[in-house]
Design an enzyme around this catalytic site. Structure first.
Site, PDB file in Angstrom:
ATOM      1  N   HIS A 109      16.090  -3.663  75.848  1.00  0.00           N
ATOM      2  CA  HIS A 109      16.414  -3.870  77.213  1.00  0.00           C
ATOM      3  C   HIS A 109      17.646  -4.493  76.557  1.00  0.00           C
ATOM      4  O   HIS A 109      17.140  -5.162  75.767  1.00  0.00           O
ATOM      5  CB  HIS A 109      15.467  -4.772  77.182  1.00  0.00           C
ATOM      6  CG  HIS A 109      15.767  -4.979  79.105  1.00  0.00           C
ATOM      7  ND1 HIS A 109      16.167  -4.538  79.803  1.00  0.00           N
ATOM      8  CD2 HIS A 109      16.558  -6.634  78.707  1.00  0.00           C
ATOM      9  CE1 HIS A 109      15.690  -5.417  80.756  1.00  0.00           C
ATOM     10  NE2 HIS A 109      16.460  -6.768  79.821  1.00  0.00           N
ATOM     11  N   SER A 110      18.278  -4.772  77.476  1.00  0.00           N
ATOM     12  CA  SER A 110      20.070  -5.397  77.377  1.00  0.00           C
ATOM     13  C   SER A 110      20.259  -5.726  75.185  1.00  0.00           C
ATOM     14  O   SER A 110      20.840  -4.169  75.547  1.00  0.00           O
ATOM     15  CB  SER A 110      19.886  -7.409  77.849  1.00  0.00           C
ATOM     16  OG  SER A 110      20.112  -7.391  77.472  1.00  0.00           O
ATOM     17  N   MET A 111      20.768  -6.469  75.047  1.00  0.00           N
ATOM     18  CA  MET A 111      20.776  -6.387  73.969  1.00  0.00           C
ATOM     19  C   MET A 111      19.982  -5.279  72.824  1.00  0.00           C
ATOM     20  O   MET A 111      21.151  -4.295  72.228  1.00  0.00           O
ATOM     21  CB  MET A 111      20.901  -7.256  72.995  1.00  0.00           C
ATOM     22  CG  MET A 111      21.118  -7.527  71.473  1.00  0.00           C
ATOM     23  SD  MET A 111      21.117  -8.946  70.525  1.00  0.00           S
ATOM     24  CE  MET A 111      19.027  -8.577  69.969  1.00  0.00           C
TER      25      MET A 111
END
Length: 254
Positions: free
Chosen positions: A95-97
């Site tokens: 998730h995300s980074m």
């Protein structure tokens, strides 16, 4: 059922070991996040799927270790740690980074001859889509304002100055890793990619998430959910169903 009580080491958390599982899900936290974010995921998917959550240096029980501020370096280190865990088919979720990191880990695994079955890229634009972001250079107030807006950190933590002082260095380091990452052109992945995005996420547009299709010759699926950057917190059931469906398909015939 096989006896699988192996040690995980500092990099990997295996909250709910699943010795009878036929596939393994590796989860990569967001910037400032930790392995415990995926504790409910491991509980929900066990015993059908063996869930591993990556614990980055610089947080929780690893807070005395220096943070890693480069995605490429972090990917190299994670791939080394995953070596003993490739005895089952792997699926990656970030998730995300964490999605960018999972992508770089997938590139390395494929280059070494171990291709994961599916990459779930959640809440992150495609690697080739660049934004000029410099939050990691801002003062503490701006950094706190940014993470507050994203709603990915417990409100109680944000209201406790002592805890904030402890976690801000790791958050800043992760932001630097994410914001300074630049995609190195290379062959597309050969695995399946599923991009997940919230329909009101200010960090990634639906078009930026759809661009993940450019990074694989495998199948691609775009899933748009109600919510912002941390849509996962309110869309747990459908996301888990998606993971189960994909991993079930992976184990057919194994």
């Amino acid at each position: 059922m096989r006896d699988d009580s192996r040690e995980t080491g500092p990099w990997i958390r295996r909250f709910h070991p699943a010795p009878g599982a036929r596939t393994r899900l590796v989860c990569f936290p967001h910037a400032g996040g930790s392995a415990t974010y995926y504790f409910p995921v491991a509980r929900a998917l066990s015993p059908a799927i063996d869930v591993l959550a990556i614990q980055y240096p610089g947080r929780q029980d690893r807070r005395q270790e220096p943070c890693v501020e480069d995605i490429e370096e972090l990917a190299d280190l994670v791939v080394e740690e995953l070596g003993p865990w490739k005895d089952l088919p792997l699926t990656l979720f970030g998730h995300s980074m964490g999605a960018t990191l999972a992508f770089e880990v997938a590139r390395r695994l494929e280059a070494a001859g171990t291709s994961p079955g599916t990459l779930f890229a959640s809440g992150r634009r495609a690697p080739s889509r660049v934004r000029d972001e410099r939050v990691h250079l801002a003062d503490d107030d701006r950094l706190i304002a940014d993470i507050t807006q994203l709603s990915g950190t417990d409100a109680a933590v944000l209201g406790d100055p002592e805890i904030l002082r402890m976690i801000l260095p790791a958050i800043r380091s992760d932001y630097k890793a994410a914001e300074t990452y630049r995609y190195r052109p290379g062959p597309p992945l050969g695995l399946d990619v599923v991009a997940l995005v919230g329909d009101t996420d200010q960090q990634v547009t639906v078009d930026e998430a759809a661009a993940w299709r450019e990074h694989t010759t495998g199948s691609f699926e775009l899933k748009v959910f109600p919510g912002g950057h941390f849509f996962l917190d309110s869309q747990v059931a459908p996301v888990l169903d998606l993971i189960r469906a994909r991993t079930s398909a992976l184990t057919v015939g194994t």
